[in-house]
Design an enzyme around this catalytic site. Sequence first.
Site, short mmCIF file in Angstrom:
data_model
loop_
_atom_site.label_atom_id
_atom_site.label_comp_id
_atom_site.label_asym_id
_atom_site.label_seq_id
_atom_site.Cartn_x
_atom_site.Cartn_y
_atom_site.Cartn_z
N SER A 50 -5.30 -0.99 9.17
CA SER A 50 -6.04 0.26 9.09
C SER A 50 -6.54 0.68 10.48
O SER A 50 -5.74 0.91 11.39
CB SER A 50 -7.18 0.14 8.08
OG SER A 50 -7.69 1.41 7.73
N ASP A 66 -1.28 4.25 -1.29
CA ASP A 66 -2.44 4.16 -0.40
C ASP A 66 -3.19 5.50 -0.46
O ASP A 66 -2.70 6.52 0.02
CB ASP A 66 -1.97 3.87 1.02
CG ASP A 66 -3.11 3.52 1.97
OD1 ASP A 66 -4.23 4.08 1.79
OD2 ASP A 66 -2.90 2.72 2.90
N HIS A 100 -4.46 0.72 -0.38
CA HIS A 100 -4.78 0.52 1.03
C HIS A 100 -5.09 -0.95 1.31
O HIS A 100 -4.56 -1.54 2.26
CB HIS A 100 -5.97 1.40 1.41
CG HIS A 100 -6.27 1.41 2.87
ND1 HIS A 100 -5.35 1.83 3.81
CD2 HIS A 100 -7.39 1.06 3.56
CE1 HIS A 100 -5.89 1.74 5.02
NE2 HIS A 100 -7.12 1.27 4.90
#
Length: 275
Positions: A95, A225, A254
């Site tokens: 991320s 996601d 995610h």
Amino acid sequence: MSTFITRDGTELYYKDWGSGQPVVFSHGWPLSADSWESQMLFLADHGYRVIAHDRRGHGRSSQPWHGNDMDTYADDLAQLIEHLDLREAVLLGFSTGGGEVARYIGRHGTERVAKAGLISAVPPLMLKTEANPGGLPLDVFDGIRAGALADRSQLYKDIASGPFFGFNRPGAKVSQGMIDSFWLQGMQAGHKNAYDCIKAFSETDFTQDLKRFDIPTLVVHGDDDQIVPIDAAGRASAKLIANARLLVYPGAPHGLTDTHKERLNHDLLTFIQQP
């Protein structure tokens, strides 16, 4: 505790387990090195030295008022790598941490790096612009900022119990433990640092950084996601990075470092072991 002091006086905490080729992990927002623990334990058990730091303002690192931006995050990572004199390192970013890895390569090159992995990562650009019509509108990130100012503890609970792990999907098997861990890590972060980091992960354009990648790179992204949509992120990054390999996890959210950790662990090991 293992810590070191950056050139601007910030104390950064890091974990350093095992021995062998170094694998360095950069975590997501608003988390800490703890979010990588499943991958670190697995790879250390398979003969690798695994290292993960708490980004400035997050986890057990100090909470400076300034420097909560991608350039500084990347420079902090460079100083950690230099402090430990790591060579032939594998850099893995999840991320926001994927942005950190990209900016590190953009600013510092790959002299000390053998491979890289971008996992549910934010590059090339999360924000919707004329040049990036597949991105998310600014009001999405303004909403996160508003939530952080109003009640960030509740914000972290809402993110973790909803879209982050896909627990808002019909039939999802909800883990209260994962929700609690996310919340706990988030509440360790400095309020100002976590707030500033929203701008850093959403508005930084990593396009030119990705074009500097000249090492084997693995891109892993879930096609469900809801935080960092795959088309504007994983698929777009894989097109910008020369010879990148894209792995799409069907139905994965995610937070696949937890929800799909067994598959991810083995995919990372395979990637690292490849000549």
